[in-house]
Design a protein around this motif. Structure first.
Motif, PDB file in Angstrom:
ATOM      1  N   LEU A  39       0.816  -1.217   0.000  1.00 24.19           N
ATOM      2  CA  LEU A  39       0.000   0.000   0.000  1.00 24.19           C
ATOM      3  C   LEU A  39       0.851   1.269   0.000  1.00 24.19           C
ATOM      4  N   SER A  40       0.400   2.261  -0.739  1.00 20.85           N
ATOM      5  CA  SER A  40       1.023   3.582  -0.672  1.00 20.85           C
ATOM      6  C   SER A  40       0.514   4.264   0.589  1.00 20.85           C
ATOM      7  N   ILE A  41       1.154   5.349   0.981  1.00 23.28           N
ATOM      8  CA  ILE A  41       0.705   6.090   2.164  1.00 23.28           C
ATOM      9  C   ILE A  41      -0.731   6.580   1.973  1.00 23.28           C
ATOM     10  N   PHE A  58       1.866   8.466  12.770  1.00 24.06           N
ATOM     11  CA  PHE A  58       1.876   7.114  13.341  1.00 24.06           C
ATOM     12  C   PHE A  58       3.269   6.478  13.159  1.00 24.06           C
ATOM     13  N   CYS A  59       3.834   6.596  11.953  1.00 21.92           N
ATOM     14  CA  CYS A  59       5.176   6.055  11.675  1.00 21.92           C
ATOM     15  C   CYS A  59       6.217   6.690  12.596  1.00 21.92           C
ATOM     16  N   LYS A  60       6.109   7.998  12.801  1.00 20.68           N
ATOM     17  CA  LYS A  60       7.073   8.721  13.658  1.00 20.68           C
ATOM     18  C   LYS A  60       6.934   8.282  15.119  1.00 20.68           C
ATOM     19  N   THR A  61       5.676   8.066  15.566  1.00 24.44           N
ATOM     20  CA  THR A  61       5.435   7.593  16.938  1.00 24.44           C
ATOM     21  C   THR A  61       6.134   6.256  17.174  1.00 24.44           C
ATOM     22  N   ARG A  68       8.461   4.964   4.024  1.00 24.05           N
ATOM     23  CA  ARG A  68       9.223   3.925   3.308  1.00 24.05           C
ATOM     24  C   ARG A  68       9.940   2.984   4.284  1.00 24.05           C
ATOM     25  N   SER A  69      10.662   3.560   5.242  1.00 24.28           N
ATOM     26  CA  SER A  69      11.405   2.721   6.200  1.00 24.28           C
ATOM     27  C   SER A  69      10.443   1.896   7.063  1.00 24.28           C
ATOM     28  N   ILE A  71       7.515   0.663   6.019  1.00 23.06           N
ATOM     29  CA  ILE A  71       7.036  -0.439   5.176  1.00 23.06           C
ATOM     30  C   ILE A  71       8.096  -1.543   5.050  1.00 23.06           C
ATOM     31  N   VAL A  72       9.354  -1.142   4.932  1.00 27.30           N
ATOM     32  CA  VAL A  72      10.455  -2.121   4.863  1.00 27.30           C
ATOM     33  C   VAL A  72      10.458  -2.970   6.141  1.00 27.30           C
ATOM     34  N   SER A  73      10.249  -2.307   7.275  1.00 31.19           N
ATOM     35  CA  SER A  73      10.224  -2.994   8.567  1.00 31.19           C
ATOM     36  C   SER A  73       9.035  -3.943   8.687  1.00 31.19           C
ATOM     37  N   ILE A  74       7.877  -3.511   8.154  1.00 29.98           N
ATOM     38  CA  ILE A  74       6.681  -4.370   8.159  1.00 29.98           C
ATOM     39  C   ILE A  74       6.953  -5.646   7.357  1.00 29.98           C
ATOM     40  N   SER A  75       7.557  -5.486   6.185  1.00 33.47           N
ATOM     41  CA  SER A  75       7.870  -6.640   5.329  1.00 33.47           C
ATOM     42  C   SER A  75       8.794  -7.620   6.050  1.00 33.47           C
TER      43      SER A  75
END
Length: 287
Positions: A39-41, A58-61, A68-69, A71-75
């Motif tokens: 998914l895109s943002i 949310f990503c910063k929290t 991008r970073s 999503i890489v972590s989610i994968s």
């Protein structure tokens, strides 16, 4: 064993302390993990009924600079997850067969340790070991089940001749914190991070210049926010039935890591204490 960061566990543990909008993003991710890397943002914002800015917040929290970073972590986390049963905690059920109870409790405890290893900050562990090594005195504070963890810590660090003590009730904690000073460590154990007595004690310890270390669940809490060093544990979202079993085993593991870290770094100095305490206990067993 998963000793890398697992963002999916972080999201699950952090969810309840997020803002309502951030929680909407978290809940959508938890319910639809497989599709998130694609998914895109903008898509994630639409599907979670939030906005691009909310997803970015949310990503910063969660500690990421950008989407991008994240999503890489989610994968990476998805790649490390086993099947659902292995990744779920099991609560106490009425009338469970004893064999089932043995398997479930063991699984829960193993998972609690494993999940904690994947979310705890290794730099904070290193900082805690350094501070504990340099301290003139360590004072452990915890109520209830957390108090038992403090008593275990006192017993361990006493073995290497560290001046330390555990205080497990509100009144004695306030008194002990009042007598703390610079060069000393106030070590707080609280699963929720919001225990009133602990927060009152923390304020006094901070005012007196002690270094404050928190051992608490991975969550936004006042204890985590106000401590100098935060050691996070991962705990299952179970009902009232199972009490503090999962969190206790994770906390005891962190205490063991800190003790081993200090003892290993100071081995030449502490081996005589370890040997003396081992021998005196061994001699009691022979009598």
């Amino acid at each position: 064993m998963a000793i890398h960061d697992n963002i999916l566990i972080k999201i699950r543990d952090m969810k309840d302390s997020l803002t309502p909008v951030e929680r909407m993003v978290a809940e959508y991710i938890i319910a639809n993990t497989e599709e998130i890397p694609h998914l895109s943002i903008k898509s994630l914002a639409q599907l979670s009924k939030t906005s691009d800015a909310s997803v970015l917040r949310f990503c910063k929290t969660l500690g990421y600079n950008g989407y991008r970073s994240f999503i890489v972590s989610i994968s990476a986390s998805l790649g490390s997850m086993d099947d659902d049963h292995k990744n779920s905690y099991t609560d106490i059920q009425p009338g469970d067969d004893l064999n089932v109870i043995v398997a479930n409790i063991s699984h829960n405890n193993i998972k609690s340790i494993d999940d904690t290893l994947s979310i705890i900050d290794k730099n904070e562990i290193a900082r805690a070991v350094k501070v504990l090594r340099g301290s003139t005195r360590i004072v452990f504070f915890g109520i209830g089940a957390s108090g038992l963890v403090c008593m275990d810590a006192e017993q361990k660090f006493s073995r290497i001749n560290k001046l330390c003590h555990a205080y497990t009730d509100g009144h004695s904690q306030l008194t002990a914190a009042t007598l703390l000073g610079k060069g000393e460590v106030a070590f707080f154990v609280s699963n929720s991070g919001d225990t009133v007595e602990i927060l009152e004690t923390l304020e006094i310890a901070k005012k007196n210049g002690a270094t404050c270390i928190a051992l608490t669940k991975y969550n936004k809490s006042e204890l985590a926010d106000k401590s100098n060093i935060v050691l996070s544990i991962s705990t299952p979202e179970l009902t009232i039935r199972s009490g503090a079993m999962g969190s206790r085993i994770a906390m005891l593991t962190v205490i063991d890591i800190l003790f081993a870290g200090v003892a290993s770094a100071e081995y030449q100095n502490v081996k005589k204490y370890l040997s003396k305490t081992h021998n005196i206990l061994a001699s009691k067993h022979r009598k």
